[in-house]
Motif scaffolding. Sequence first.
Motif, PDB file in Angstrom:
ATOM      1  N   ASN A   1      36.753  49.653  39.797  1.00 28.60           N
ATOM      2  CA  ASN A   1      35.817  49.493  38.691  1.00 28.60           C
ATOM      3  C   ASN A   1      36.124  48.188  37.985  1.00 28.60           C
ATOM      4  N   VAL A   2      35.139  47.653  37.291  1.00 29.47           N
ATOM      5  CA  VAL A   2      35.298  46.366  36.620  1.00 29.47           C
ATOM      6  C   VAL A   2      34.683  46.422  35.237  1.00 29.47           C
ATOM      7  N   SER A   3      35.116  45.501  34.402  1.00 30.98           N
ATOM      8  CA  SER A   3      34.500  45.346  33.084  1.00 30.98           C
ATOM      9  C   SER A   3      34.558  43.886  32.655  1.00 30.98           C
ATOM     10  N   ARG A   4      33.510  43.483  31.936  1.00 28.04           N
ATOM     11  CA  ARG A   4      33.422  42.100  31.441  1.00 28.04           C
ATOM     12  C   ARG A   4      32.992  42.184  29.972  1.00 28.04           C
ATOM     13  N   LEU A   5      33.928  42.583  29.137  1.00 25.84           N
ATOM     14  CA  LEU A   5      33.634  42.741  27.712  1.00 25.84           C
ATOM     15  C   LEU A   5      33.574  41.392  27.007  1.00 25.84           C
ATOM     16  N   LYS A   6      34.347  40.432  27.490  1.00 34.83           N
ATOM     17  CA  LYS A   6      34.331  39.081  26.935  1.00 34.83           C
ATOM     18  C   LYS A   6      34.010  38.114  28.048  1.00 34.83           C
ATOM     19  N   LYS A   7      33.324  37.051  27.738  1.00 37.20           N
ATOM     20  CA  LYS A   7      32.875  36.098  28.747  1.00 37.20           C
ATOM     21  C   LYS A   7      34.044  35.541  29.549  1.00 37.20           C
ATOM     22  N   GLN A   8      35.181  35.343  28.924  1.00 37.58           N
ATOM     23  CA  GLN A   8      36.286  34.687  29.607  1.00 37.58           C
ATOM     24  C   GLN A   8      37.135  35.636  30.444  1.00 37.58           C
ATOM     25  N   ASN A   9      36.922  36.946  30.305  1.00 39.64           N
ATOM     26  CA  ASN A   9      37.779  37.898  31.003  1.00 39.64           C
ATOM     27  C   ASN A   9      36.998  38.808  31.941  1.00 39.64           C
TER      28      ASN A   9
ATOM     29  N   VAL B   1      27.534  38.362  36.270  1.00 38.96           N
ATOM     30  CA  VAL B   1      26.724  37.162  36.015  1.00 38.96           C
ATOM     31  C   VAL B   1      26.703  36.813  34.535  1.00 38.96           C
ATOM     32  N   GLY B   2      27.469  37.525  33.743  1.00 39.01           N
ATOM     33  CA  GLY B   2      27.545  37.212  32.332  1.00 39.01           C
ATOM     34  C   GLY B   2      28.255  38.313  31.569  1.00 39.01           C
ATOM     35  N   GLU B   3      28.582  38.014  30.333  1.00 41.84           N
ATOM     36  CA  GLU B   3      29.272  38.982  29.486  1.00 41.84           C
ATOM     37  C   GLU B   3      28.474  40.281  29.420  1.00 41.84           C
ATOM     38  N   GLY B   4      29.182  41.397  29.626  1.00 38.69           N
ATOM     39  CA  GLY B   4      28.545  42.707  29.528  1.00 38.69           C
ATOM     40  C   GLY B   4      27.820  43.168  30.777  1.00 38.69           C
ATOM     41  N   THR B   5      27.830  42.355  31.836  1.00 39.23           N
ATOM     42  CA  THR B   5      27.136  42.731  33.075  1.00 39.23           C
ATOM     43  C   THR B   5      28.110  42.763  34.237  1.00 39.23           C
ATOM     44  N   THR B   6      27.923  43.708  35.149  1.00 42.03           N
ATOM     45  CA  THR B   6      28.697  43.764  36.381  1.00 42.03           C
ATOM     46  C   THR B   6      27.797  44.246  37.506  1.00 42.03           C
ATOM     47  N   ALA B   7      28.181  43.942  38.736  1.00 45.32           N
ATOM     48  CA  ALA B   7      27.401  44.367  39.894  1.00 45.32           C
ATOM     49  C   ALA B   7      28.336  44.578  41.072  1.00 45.32           C
ATOM     50  N   LYS B   8      27.901  45.424  42.008  1.00 48.95           N
ATOM     51  CA  LYS B   8      28.719  45.732  43.180  1.00 48.95           C
ATOM     52  C   LYS B   8      28.594  44.643  44.228  1.00 48.95           C
ATOM     53  N   GLY B   9      29.702  44.427  44.922  1.00 49.06           N
ATOM     54  CA  GLY B   9      29.710  43.512  46.042  1.00 49.06           C
ATOM     55  C   GLY B   9      29.710  44.276  47.358  1.00 49.06           C
ATOM     56  N   GLU B  10      30.411  43.734  48.349  1.00 47.62           N
ATOM     57  CA  GLU B  10      30.436  44.340  49.685  1.00 47.62           C
ATOM     58  C   GLU B  10      31.297  45.583  49.759  1.00 47.62           C
ATOM     59  N   VAL B  11      32.438  45.587  49.058  1.00 49.72           N
ATOM     60  CA  VAL B  11      33.417  46.665  49.188  1.00 49.72           C
ATOM     61  C   VAL B  11      33.821  47.215  47.815  1.00 49.72           C
ATOM     62  N   PRO B  12      32.906  47.824  47.075  1.00 50.99           N
ATOM     63  CA  PRO B  12      33.183  48.243  45.699  1.00 50.99           C
ATOM     64  C   PRO B  12      33.901  49.582  45.542  1.00 50.99           C
ATOM     65  N   ASP B  13      33.909  50.399  46.607  1.00 55.89           N
ATOM     66  CA  ASP B  13      34.438  51.764  46.467  1.00 55.89           C
ATOM     67  C   ASP B  13      35.914  51.767  46.106  1.00 55.89           C
TER      68      ASP B  13
END
Lengths: 114, 116
Positions: free
Chosen positions: B65-73, B50-62
Amino acid sequence: GQQVMQIPQYQHVQEGEDFTTYCNSSTTLSNIQWYKQRPGGHPVFLIQLVKSGEVKKQKRLTFQFGEAKKNSSLHITATQTTDVGTYFCAGQSTDMGSNYKLTFGKGTLLTVNP
Amino acid sequence: NAGVTQTPKFRVLKTGQSMTLLCAQDMNHEYMYWYRQDPGMGLRLIHYSVGEGTTAKGEVPDGYNVSRLKKQNFLLGLESAAPSQTSVYFCASSFTYRVSNTGELFFGEGSRLTVL
């Protein structure tokens, strides 16, 4: 959890026939969106419905949102070969606890015989 | 205006290998998503942000892994690929002016991953 069921899974029509796909949610929705995915392509947004009983038209496409905001339909009049693809609905939950989750139906694959 | 760009578009991995899928958007969208699409299963949400530096699990996360270090990526990582992760992966983004209404999702063209 929230489930969004979409029927039929497949529909084959002759060009010129009408087509309808239906979407039903197990819970009340905040809004519903419809997407089209051409074979080999990516989903493309068609429309969003927000209000109870809302009806919107885009040329030969008519979208409806049910009065209870738990079901929706997409109707295509006089199908053309360009309508071929998979149509997805995506319903957004009203539940703050689930972060207003957006759930996609499994889609309806439409094929059109020229 | 490129919209949402995914790289790579195709990749073949062996079981146990790792890889990262990159998603980039140039629309200044706050929300970004990773979905997987399998035949007859529709689109299933893996993770979202939902924004730079934040991540959350969806339905099938296992297994992801994810990362959002920059807003555009928004990066999607597979640490140890398994055949069950063979799929088409779609990244999407949305403006989302109100959390209860994501608004239109803009999808990338997809990344087809095969794990042998």
